[in-house]
Design an enzyme around this catalytic site. Structure first.
Site, PDB file in Angstrom:
ATOM      1  N   CYS A 112      31.787  40.887  37.755  1.00  0.00           N
ATOM      2  CA  CYS A 112      33.156  40.765  37.387  1.00  0.00           C
ATOM      3  C   CYS A 112      33.467  39.944  35.878  1.00  0.00           C
ATOM      4  CB  CYS A 112      33.828  39.481  38.200  1.00  0.00           C
ATOM      5  SG  CYS A 112      33.487  39.944  39.939  1.00  0.00           S
ATOM      6  N   HIS A 251      39.748  36.485  35.589  1.00  0.00           N
ATOM      7  CA  HIS A 251      39.352  37.464  36.701  1.00  0.00           C
ATOM      8  C   HIS A 251      40.251  37.061  37.887  1.00  0.00           C
ATOM      9  CE1 HIS A 251      37.328  39.684  39.046  1.00  0.00           C
ATOM     10  NE2 HIS A 251      36.822  38.578  39.953  1.00  0.00           N
ATOM     11  N   ASN A 280      40.755  42.348  43.895  1.00  0.00           N
ATOM     12  CA  ASN A 280      39.604  42.032  42.975  1.00  0.00           C
ATOM     13  C   ASN A 280      39.138  43.342  42.392  1.00  0.00           C
ATOM     14  OD1 ASN A 280      37.326  41.485  41.892  1.00  0.00           O
ATOM     15  ND2 ASN A 280      36.910  39.875  43.257  1.00  0.00           N
TER      16      ASN A 280
END
Ligand code: UT7
Length: 325
Positions: A112, A251, A280
């Protein structure tokens, strides 16, 4: 060091939406649980499209917005945990799709945080005078590594890509970066099989070891602390404090994580949030969020923008940009 700035942003989200109510029909979950525990309402699914194709569409938009052609690119960096193949790199595939004949190309595996790792590499390479125009892309097809029977993970992830074109500037725009890692906590979030540690076999397929495994609860606690620290460190490297920040682009893993980071940094409302629409998307999350924050005029020239990421590895990365677009 030469100054470096972002001159174009792009994104691609595949059209197919998977809503929380769709997931209610697939696993034992509810819209209420997903919404209150994560903030996610829907995510996108790339049907029969590899990461390079998503990256291609996002990159075309970023190049157009930058007013540059693929031939102007000196380097392509793709961050992905769902590359098309182990090799060739997704960056090489993207180079071919774009016909960016003179560009070097490589992938980054930093989960990420991959987009921020990629931006940092690009910034430093342009700054050092090695390259002039660099394309950085975060692109993921997480639906290809999701166990659709595991309710603890399948509600979280989505597919998408975001891209940025960086070039030499006359004034400083990238002010600082802070990257970090803690490989001792790899077990908190990983794909166990398919690499040299555990090569693919019938058993690994039967055991779904090619899918994302996550200890969400433990990860949650680390995520908040690490993201707060990373943002503070990158800001202090730039000679700034949290109160100097105009927009945090974090994020997008969990609304509760973002809320806790915002609370700790005391930066109420100065945060961009699109997790509800996309879930996500690992390396693509921060890239798409940055693109949308700019497109929606939430970021304007002169603003202090802080990217702040955290993910499997563990890895984290934050960078401070004085917005120049
Ligand atoms: O992108 C990289 C970084 N990623 C992260 O940082 C993710 C961090 N972790 C998280 O975001 C959260 O931990 C999750 C969203 C993954 C999970 O939320 P949680 O509040 O930590 O839930 P939990 O794992 O502690 O589970 C609570 C309960 C459990 O039931 P019991 O044992 O209390 O009866 C789970 O079985 O919720 C249950 N549960 C679900 N229930 C309905 C887990 N998943 C689901 C689900 N629907 N989809």
């Amino acid at each position: 060091m030469k100054p470096v700035k972002i001159v174009g942003l792009g994104k691609y989200l595949p059209p197919k939406k998977l809503t929380n109510s769709d997931l209610e029909k697939m696993v034992d979950t509810s819209d209420e649980w997903i919404t209150t525990r994560t903030g996610i309402k829907e995510r996108r699914i790339a049907e029969d499209m590899p990461s390079s194709e998503l990256a291609y569409r996002a990159s075309q938009q970023a190049l157009k917005n930058a007013g540059l052609g693929a031939d102007d690119l000196d380097l392509i960096i793709v961050a992905s945990i769902t590359p098309d193949n182990f090799f060739p790199s997704t960056a090489c595939r993207l180079q071919s799709l774009l016909k960016a004949r003179k560009a070097a190309a490589f992938d980054i595996s930093a989960a990420c945080s991959g987009f921020v790792y990629g931006l940092t590499c690009a910034w430093q390479m342009i700054g050092a005078g090695l390259y002039k125009n660099v394309l950085v892309v975060g692109s993921e097809v997480l639906s290809s590594v999701t166990d659709w029977q595991d309710r603890s993970t399948c509600v979280l992830f989505g597919d998408g890509a975001g891209a940025a074109v960086l070039t030499e500037a006359t004034k400083k725009s990238f002010l600082s970066s802070h990257l970090g890692a803690d490989g001792s906590r790899a077990a908190l979030l990983n794909i166990p099989a398919g690499g040299s540690r555990m090569p693919a076999s019938q058993q690994t397929v039967d055991d779904k070891l090619h899918c994302i495994k996550m200890k969400g609860n433990e990860l949650f606690r680390v995520a908040v602390r690490v993201m707060v620290d990373a943002a503070k460190i990158s800001l202090s490297k730039a000679g700034l404090k949290p109160e100097d920040l105009d927009m945090l682009v974090p994020h997008q893993a969990n609304k509760r994580i973002i809320d806790a980071v915002v609370k700790s940094l005391k930066i109420k409302d100065k945060v961009y949030f699109n997790l509800s629409r996309y879930g996500n998307m690992s390396s693509a999350s921060c890239a798409v969020a940055l693109c949308e924050a700019y497109q929606e005029s939430k970021i304007k020239k002169g603003d202090i923008v802080v990217l702040d990421t955290f993910g499997g590895g563990l890895v984290w990365g934050s960078c401070v940009i004085k917005w120049a677009l």
